[in-house]
Structure formats: C-alpha cells, structure tokens
Design a protein around this motif. Structure first.
Motif, PDB file in Angstrom:
ATOM      1  N   MET A 161      -5.071  -8.085 -60.051  1.00  0.00           N
ATOM      2  CA  MET A 161      -6.487  -8.430 -60.204  1.00  0.00           C
ATOM      3  C   MET A 161      -6.726  -9.845 -59.681  1.00  0.00           C
ATOM      4  N   GLU A 162      -7.745  -9.997 -58.826  1.00  0.00           N
ATOM      5  CA  GLU A 162      -8.015 -11.301 -58.231  1.00  0.00           C
ATOM      6  C   GLU A 162      -8.623 -12.238 -59.276  1.00  0.00           C
ATOM      7  N   ARG A 163      -8.102 -13.442 -59.335  1.00  0.00           N
ATOM      8  CA  ARG A 163      -8.581 -14.428 -60.294  1.00  0.00           C
ATOM      9  C   ARG A 163      -9.955 -14.930 -59.890  1.00  0.00           C
ATOM     10  N   GLN A 164     -10.886 -14.983 -60.856  1.00  0.00           N
ATOM     11  CA  GLN A 164     -12.251 -15.421 -60.585  1.00  0.00           C
ATOM     12  C   GLN A 164     -12.283 -16.926 -60.326  1.00  0.00           C
ATOM     13  N   LYS A 165     -13.025 -17.309 -59.281  1.00  0.00           N
ATOM     14  CA  LYS A 165     -13.134 -18.716 -58.897  1.00  0.00           C
ATOM     15  C   LYS A 165     -13.887 -19.498 -59.971  1.00  0.00           C
ATOM     16  N   ARG A 166     -13.381 -20.677 -60.294  1.00  0.00           N
ATOM     17  CA  ARG A 166     -14.028 -21.533 -61.291  1.00  0.00           C
ATOM     18  C   ARG A 166     -15.318 -22.128 -60.713  1.00  0.00           C
ATOM     19  N   THR A 167     -16.402 -22.046 -61.494  1.00  0.00           N
ATOM     20  CA  THR A 167     -17.682 -22.604 -61.075  1.00  0.00           C
ATOM     21  C   THR A 167     -17.646 -24.123 -61.162  1.00  0.00           C
ATOM     22  N   THR A 168     -18.141 -24.775 -60.123  1.00  0.00           N
ATOM     23  CA  THR A 168     -18.175 -26.240 -60.094  1.00  0.00           C
ATOM     24  C   THR A 168     -19.619 -26.722 -60.023  1.00  0.00           C
ATOM     25  N   ILE A 169     -19.798 -28.042 -60.166  1.00  0.00           N
ATOM     26  CA  ILE A 169     -21.153 -28.587 -60.054  1.00  0.00           C
ATOM     27  C   ILE A 169     -21.692 -28.392 -58.638  1.00  0.00           C
ATOM     28  N   TYR A 170     -20.808 -28.261 -57.649  1.00  0.00           N
ATOM     29  CA  TYR A 170     -21.246 -28.052 -56.269  1.00  0.00           C
ATOM     30  C   TYR A 170     -21.852 -26.661 -56.095  1.00  0.00           C
ATOM     31  N   ASP A 171     -21.287 -25.676 -56.835  1.00  0.00           N
ATOM     32  CA  ASP A 171     -21.848 -24.320 -56.798  1.00  0.00           C
ATOM     33  C   ASP A 171     -23.256 -24.309 -57.386  1.00  0.00           C
ATOM     34  N   ILE A 172     -23.430 -25.011 -58.489  1.00  0.00           N
ATOM     35  CA  ILE A 172     -24.755 -25.084 -59.126  1.00  0.00           C
ATOM     36  C   ILE A 172     -25.730 -25.803 -58.211  1.00  0.00           C
ATOM     37  N   ALA A 173     -25.265 -26.897 -57.604  1.00  0.00           N
ATOM     38  CA  ALA A 173     -26.119 -27.675 -56.699  1.00  0.00           C
ATOM     39  C   ALA A 173     -26.572 -26.836 -55.513  1.00  0.00           C
ATOM     40  N   LEU A 174     -25.653 -26.023 -54.964  1.00  0.00           N
ATOM     41  CA  LEU A 174     -25.972 -25.181 -53.813  1.00  0.00           C
ATOM     42  C   LEU A 174     -27.035 -24.146 -54.184  1.00  0.00           C
ATOM     43  N   LYS A 175     -26.864 -23.545 -55.374  1.00  0.00           N
ATOM     44  CA  LYS A 175     -27.813 -22.507 -55.800  1.00  0.00           C
ATOM     45  C   LYS A 175     -29.210 -23.077 -56.028  1.00  0.00           C
ATOM     46  N   LEU A 176     -29.284 -24.301 -56.569  1.00  0.00           N
ATOM     47  CA  LEU A 176     -30.572 -24.893 -56.907  1.00  0.00           C
ATOM     48  C   LEU A 176     -31.116 -25.816 -55.820  1.00  0.00           C
ATOM     49  N   ASN A 177     -30.340 -25.959 -54.745  1.00  0.00           N
ATOM     50  CA  ASN A 177     -30.733 -26.849 -53.650  1.00  0.00           C
ATOM     51  C   ASN A 177     -30.950 -28.277 -54.155  1.00  0.00           C
ATOM     52  N   LEU A 178     -29.980 -28.728 -54.968  1.00  0.00           N
ATOM     53  CA  LEU A 178     -30.001 -30.089 -55.503  1.00  0.00           C
ATOM     54  C   LEU A 178     -28.760 -30.842 -55.038  1.00  0.00           C
ATOM     55  N   ALA A 179     -28.782 -32.128 -55.147  1.00  0.00           N
ATOM     56  CA  ALA A 179     -27.583 -32.923 -54.877  1.00  0.00           C
ATOM     57  C   ALA A 179     -26.599 -32.738 -56.033  1.00  0.00           C
ATOM     58  N   ALA A 180     -25.312 -32.738 -55.714  1.00  0.00           N
ATOM     59  CA  ALA A 180     -24.285 -32.579 -56.755  1.00  0.00           C
ATOM     60  C   ALA A 180     -24.386 -33.700 -57.786  1.00  0.00           C
ATOM     61  N   SER A 181     -24.746 -34.905 -57.327  1.00  0.00           N
ATOM     62  CA  SER A 181     -24.881 -36.032 -58.249  1.00  0.00           C
ATOM     63  C   SER A 181     -26.007 -35.796 -59.252  1.00  0.00           C
ATOM     64  N   SER A 182     -27.066 -35.129 -58.810  1.00  0.00           N
ATOM     65  CA  SER A 182     -28.183 -34.818 -59.719  1.00  0.00           C
ATOM     66  C   SER A 182     -27.759 -33.797 -60.768  1.00  0.00           C
ATOM     67  N   VAL A 183     -26.975 -32.801 -60.344  1.00  0.00           N
ATOM     68  CA  VAL A 183     -26.460 -31.803 -61.293  1.00  0.00           C
ATOM     69  C   VAL A 183     -25.561 -32.476 -62.322  1.00  0.00           C
ATOM     70  N   SER A 184     -24.692 -33.362 -61.855  1.00  0.00           N
ATOM     71  CA  SER A 184     -23.781 -34.071 -62.757  1.00  0.00           C
ATOM     72  C   SER A 184     -24.560 -34.891 -63.779  1.00  0.00           C
ATOM     73  N   ARG A 185     -25.611 -35.583 -63.321  1.00  0.00           N
ATOM     74  CA  ARG A 185     -26.414 -36.392 -64.238  1.00  0.00           C
ATOM     75  C   ARG A 185     -27.155 -35.517 -65.247  1.00  0.00           C
ATOM     76  N   ALA A 186     -27.634 -34.378 -64.778  1.00  0.00           N
ATOM     77  CA  ALA A 186     -28.341 -33.465 -65.686  1.00  0.00           C
ATOM     78  C   ALA A 186     -27.417 -32.933 -66.771  1.00  0.00           C
ATOM     79  N   LEU A 187     -26.198 -32.598 -66.388  1.00  0.00           N
ATOM     80  CA  LEU A 187     -25.228 -32.073 -67.360  1.00  0.00           C
ATOM     81  C   LEU A 187     -24.792 -33.136 -68.357  1.00  0.00           C
ATOM     82  N   SER A 188     -24.854 -34.405 -67.950  1.00  0.00           N
ATOM     83  CA  SER A 188     -24.477 -35.488 -68.863  1.00  0.00           C
ATOM     84  C   SER A 188     -25.685 -36.095 -69.565  1.00  0.00           C
ATOM     85  N   ASN A 189     -26.833 -35.409 -69.437  1.00  0.00           N
ATOM     86  CA  ASN A 189     -28.067 -35.805 -70.130  1.00  0.00           C
ATOM     87  C   ASN A 189     -28.531 -37.204 -69.734  1.00  0.00           C
ATOM     88  N   SER A 190     -28.439 -37.508 -68.446  1.00  0.00           N
ATOM     89  CA  SER A 190     -28.852 -38.818 -67.952  1.00  0.00           C
ATOM     90  C   SER A 190     -30.369 -38.972 -68.030  1.00  0.00           C
TER      91      SER A 190
END
Length: 341
Positions: free
Chosen positions: A1-30
C-alpha cells in the motif's frame, strides 16, 4: 500500500493561492493575518489532514523541548527511578525525553550522544558507561552549546553541572555498621576503578577500617566484581581463602550482593551469623531475599527530580549560573543479612 504524502503548509498555500508565509502566520494565530483568512486556512488545514510538525517549528525558533538521557542500563531500578524523577519534572514543563542506554559500552555511548546531538535536543543528561575512558563525544555536546548534566558517574575533567551521591560517606557508614555488628575480616567487592563512584566507595571502605584500627588486607579486596556473575566468582575465591572473610561489602551493586548470597547459601554458610552481606542501591529484590539484604538507598527518584530542576534553573534563570555539583547523601538500610545484634 502506497504511503499517503504528508500535507505541508505549501500544499495549503497552493490550494488557497496564498503565500506559504501567510499560511504559517495564520496557523500560528499571528495578528498580521485577518480573521477571515485565518478561518479559511484552519478550515482547509482540517480538510487536508494537516498535522503540525512541532520539531521543525521548534528548530526554526531555535529551541527544542526535548531532553536526551543516557544511562548504562535502563532495566536497573536505580536508573529507571532516576529517569522517572526527571520525567515528572520535565513533563509538567512540556518537555519530552529520549532515553538511550549504553550497556556499559564506550562505543555505544558515543553513538547515543551523537544521535541525541543530531536530534537537536536541548540538553544531554548522562551517567558514564563503565568502559568510557575518553570524553570527546561529551566535549562535542558542550562545543555545540547544548546543555550537559552529569549524574552518578561523572567526569571531573568536564566543567558541567553534576548531581552525585556522597559515595564515600555512605560506604564508610556501611562498613562501620559491619564492624559494630562484630565483623572484622570485611571483604570489598570493587567496581571498575576508572569510574569515580567506585573509587569513592573504596575510599569509604578504607577509611572505616582505619578509623576502627582494622588492618587493610589486599587479599580481601576483589576488583571488578560489579555484576551478579562476577560477584559470585569473587565470593567463591574469597571463601576459599585459608582465612576467609566474615563479611562482604558489595560496594558495586545489589546484583553483586545477590551473587554473594547465592554462593554462600550453596556452601551452607549461615547468614548473618557466619557471613555478613551488604549491597548498594536498594534494588527492590533486596527486601525479598532470604535473608533480606542490607543495602544503601541512593534516593534515585529524588536525584532525577534534582537533575531536571537544575536544568530549568539554569535555562530559565535571569542570571547565568556557573556549573555546580549537587551531592545527595544516601541512606544505609539495615536488614537481616548483617544484623547480628
């Protein structure tokens, strides 16, 4: 069985068309990210099964709430209690422990320390292996500006925080007790003399004999009898002497004392009438043997808590604390194996 790829902040950024730094700040409640964007990022993170990588985050911040502990043997009650004492304090502060055992081997100790350094632990807490004679791997810890605390078996050449027992005083009290019980030919089972704790215990043994004007006899001192098997071999040889000992102080461990007890029992020697036995460390089995074994309690759980508290004292204090040594006085526990009176 193929191991599922771990989701990163870059994956979220790509889906939402945001900068990775913005995703990181959002997750850390900046406060730099507006509430609407934060909500969208958090909702998407849940949908994509994003898991926060705490270690990577800590490393970016220059910290890692993980402490490495290296002990000679995990399955000895003394060392497991020290670890339990450390963990009680560190857990309450949000720290995790990584436990390694050297199995008394220098090469394995080096591997353990290197692995901990590579995992960027905040501190290495160590009790030296019996085989260890060079300390470059420990100097490397200091050179990397990682905390280093030695306990029980320590290296004087390294200027670090140390938590030790007063081994010499404990041994002096144990041998003095044997003398008070009427024993006069008291043998010593020694550990490897390159380790400071065994040199100190021998010094206490010698001091007690001299204080009571009892001759020091080389034939009654047996080197490197620090396991049950080696204790048994040493006891067999001591009891075969033309003038055998009437007491044996197993200064190395209770396991060595257990070897003494088994050999004496097999020879039909009456304990404590014909032979007194004293061990060291207060392993749980010493209460259960027949007869129960006199020993020395090293307050191992207290030692563990003291070690952890010392770490936080030096890291959380406003002023830099110079390395110091904390000594904990052990307690002699008298049981049936030496009680003649």
């Amino acid at each position: 069985m193929e191991r599922q790829k771990r989701t990163t902040i870059y994956d979220i950024a790509l889906k939402l068309n945001l900068a990775a730094s913005s995703v990181s700040r959002a997750l850390s409640n900046s406060s730099k990210i507006n509430a609407e964007t934060k909500a969208l990022v958090l909702k998407t993170a849940v949908e994509m099964n994003y898991q926060h990588n705490a270690m990577a985050s800590n490393l970016r911040k220059g910290s890692n709430p993980t402490i490495g502990v290296v002990v000679p043997r995990i399955n000895q009650d003394y060392f497991s209690n020290v670890i339990a004492g450390i963990e009680e304090v560190t857990y309450s502060r949000g720290y995790s422990l990584i436990i390694c055992q050297s199995n008394e081997q220098h090469a394995r100790e080096v591997d353990c320390v290197n692995a901990l350094v590579n995992q960027h632990v905040s501190c290495v807490i160590i009790s030296i292996a019996a085989e260890t004679g060079t300390y470059g791997h420990l100097q490397q810890v200091l050179d990397r500006q990682i905390g280093l605390i030695q306990f029980d078996r320590v290296v004087d050449e390294l200027d670090t925080f140390k938590v030790i027992n007063n081994n010499e005083t404990a041994s002096l009290e144990a041998v003095s007790h044997l003398i008070e019980q009427g024993y006069r030919r008291i043998a010593l089972l020694e550990g490897p003399q390159q380790l400071d704790i065994f040199r100190q215990r021998k010094a206490g043994y010698l001091a007690a004999l001299r204080q009571h004007n009892i001759p020091v006899l080389e034939e009654l001192m047996y080197e490197n009898a620090w396991t049950k098997e080696l204790g048994a071999v040493a006891t067999a040889k001591l009891l075969d002497l033309e003038n055998p000992p009437d007491a044996i102080f197993a200064s190395t461990s209770d396991f060595s004392a257990l070897g003494v007890l088994e050999v004496a029992a097999n020879k039909g020697i009456q304990i404590p009438k014909e032979l007194g036995i004293c061990g060291y460390s207060n392993e749980p089995f010493t209460e259960l043997t027949s007869p129960s074994i006199t020993t020395i309690d090293q307050y191992s759980f207290k030692m563990g808590k003291t070690i952890a508290e010392l770490y936080f004292e030096q890291t959380e204090g406003k002023a830099q604390i110079k390395p110091k040594t904390i000594s904990i006085k052990p307690k002699l526990i008298v049981r049936k194996s030496t009680r003649r009176k």
